[in-house]
Scaffold this motif. Structure first.
Motif, short mmCIF file in Angstrom:
data_model
loop_
_atom_site.label_atom_id
_atom_site.label_comp_id
_atom_site.label_asym_id
_atom_site.label_seq_id
_atom_site.Cartn_x
_atom_site.Cartn_y
_atom_site.Cartn_z
N CYS A 1 -6.20 -6.81 1.05
CA CYS A 1 -5.30 -5.88 0.15
C CYS A 1 -4.63 -6.26 -1.07
CB CYS A 1 -4.07 -5.28 1.44
SG CYS A 1 -3.33 -3.92 0.56
N ALA B 1 0.73 -1.10 -0.04
CA ALA B 1 0.05 0.06 0.01
C ALA B 1 0.98 1.31 0.00
CB ALA B 1 -1.13 0.01 1.12
N GLN C 1 -4.45 1.77 8.03
CA GLN C 1 -5.28 2.71 8.81
C GLN C 1 -4.65 2.39 10.37
OE1 GLN C 1 -7.39 5.11 7.83
NE2 GLN C 1 -6.11 4.36 5.93
N GLU D 1 -7.21 -5.82 6.96
CA GLU D 1 -6.54 -5.53 5.88
C GLU D 1 -5.66 -6.33 5.22
OE1 GLU D 1 -4.35 -1.85 6.40
OE2 GLU D 1 -5.75 -0.58 7.25
N HIS E 1 -9.60 1.80 1.96
CA HIS E 1 -8.22 2.42 2.52
C HIS E 1 -7.50 1.50 3.31
CE1 HIS E 1 -9.59 6.18 0.54
NE2 HIS E 1 -10.87 6.06 1.18
N TYR E 2 -6.26 1.50 3.03
CA TYR E 2 -5.37 0.73 3.89
C TYR E 2 -4.19 1.56 4.64
CZ TYR E 2 -7.81 -2.94 1.25
OH TYR E 2 -8.54 -3.75 0.59
N HIS F 1 0.77 5.45 0.36
CA HIS F 1 -0.14 6.19 0.82
C HIS F 1 -1.57 5.76 0.87
CE1 HIS F 1 2.79 9.56 0.30
NE2 HIS F 1 2.98 9.06 -1.17
N GLY F 2 -1.62 4.48 1.37
CA GLY F 2 -2.95 3.87 1.64
C GLY F 2 -3.63 3.51 0.46
N ARG F 3 -3.18 3.12 -0.91
CA ARG F 3 -3.52 2.69 -1.76
C ARG F 3 -3.03 1.24 -2.07
NH1 ARG F 3 -2.87 4.92 -6.28
NH2 ARG F 3 -4.76 4.09 -7.19
N PRO G 1 -14.77 3.82 -1.28
CA PRO G 1 -13.28 3.17 -1.45
C PRO G 1 -12.69 2.42 -0.31
CG PRO G 1 -13.42 5.48 -2.16
CD PRO G 1 -14.45 5.10 -1.46
#
Length: 236
Positions: free
Chosen positions: A186, A94, A211, A182, A208-209, A96-98, A206
């Protein structure tokens, strides 16, 4: 080695190890696969953080832009029931969380699906929509969904196996609620999105990862042409 190739290589190596030690059971498989993946990531990407199902959560990951999110053995129950093949290894990155990089190894099927070489989604199958669901813990809304869409159920184990079943043409939809983290989604989400599938939360928002709380309880992976009708059914 780029990130996509690294993810695929790591998932493949962990899968090979798991096949070799399968007779020792799921607890040993979880531990040994985790040890291997953590060691290889530390060697290949020492500056990146890691979030693993089988390791203590280190809050340093929240300060990093690049976080590897791994499930060393997804589908421990199925792994412990040879010759079942519906278990997987998940390796994702991931940024930036993507979920930008991912690999899902299906060692029992001798397959590694990954973002470096995305598969083309299999053609649509005639007949009712096929919904991949947990063979042991199907969501409470399954009967409602089946009634709304005249769907049929395809029970199987690992979350990774279910998501990859949509790419491989064995199912049309994988929808889950009731508790995941996650590391459960993911890598499958990264691979599914790279193949052109719809991926989102069950409300269409969406995913988000990385977190602070890695609990990510629901997920939708489906053929893109079905996303609208599936989301409408789920939101009723």
């Amino acid at each position: 080695m780029d990130d996509h190739t690294l993810a695929a290589t790591l998932a493949s190596r962990a899968g090979a190890l798991l096949l070799d030690i399968r007779a020792q059971g799921g607890a040993v498989g979880d531990r040994r696969s985790n040890e291997l993946l953590l060691r290889l990531l530390a060697e290949a990407r020492p500056d990146d953080a890691v979030l693993s199902e089988e390791a203590a959560d280190d809050a340093v990951r929240l300060t990093r832009d690049r976080v590897w999110i791994i499930d060393p053995l997804d589908g421990t129950r199925e792994y412990g029931e040879p010759p079942r093949a519906d278990w997987a290894v998940h390796v994702a990155l991931a940024v930036h969380g993507r979920p930008t990089v991912g690999a899902v190894a299906l060692p029992g099927a001798d397959l590694v699906l990954h973002t470096g070489s995305p598969l083309t989604v299999a053609p649509a199958s005639p007949g009712p929509i096929r919904l991949a669901v947990s063979r042991t813990r199907p969501p409470a809304w399954v009967d409602h969904f089946v009634a709304c869409l005249d769907a049929t159920l395809v029970p199987m184990g690992s979350a990774g196996a279910k998501a990859m079943a949509v790419i491989r043409g064995q199912a049309d939809v994988y929808a889950h609620s009731g508790g995941q983290y996650e590391w459960d989604s993911c890598a499958p989400v990264a691979v599914a999105a790279a193949a052109g599938l719809h991926v989102s939360r069950l409300d269409g928002s969406p995913l988000h990862y990385n977190q602070p709380n890695p609990y990510l309880p629901d997920l939708l992976v489906c053929r893109p042409e079905l996303a609208g009708v599936v989301l409408n059914a789920l939101l009723r």
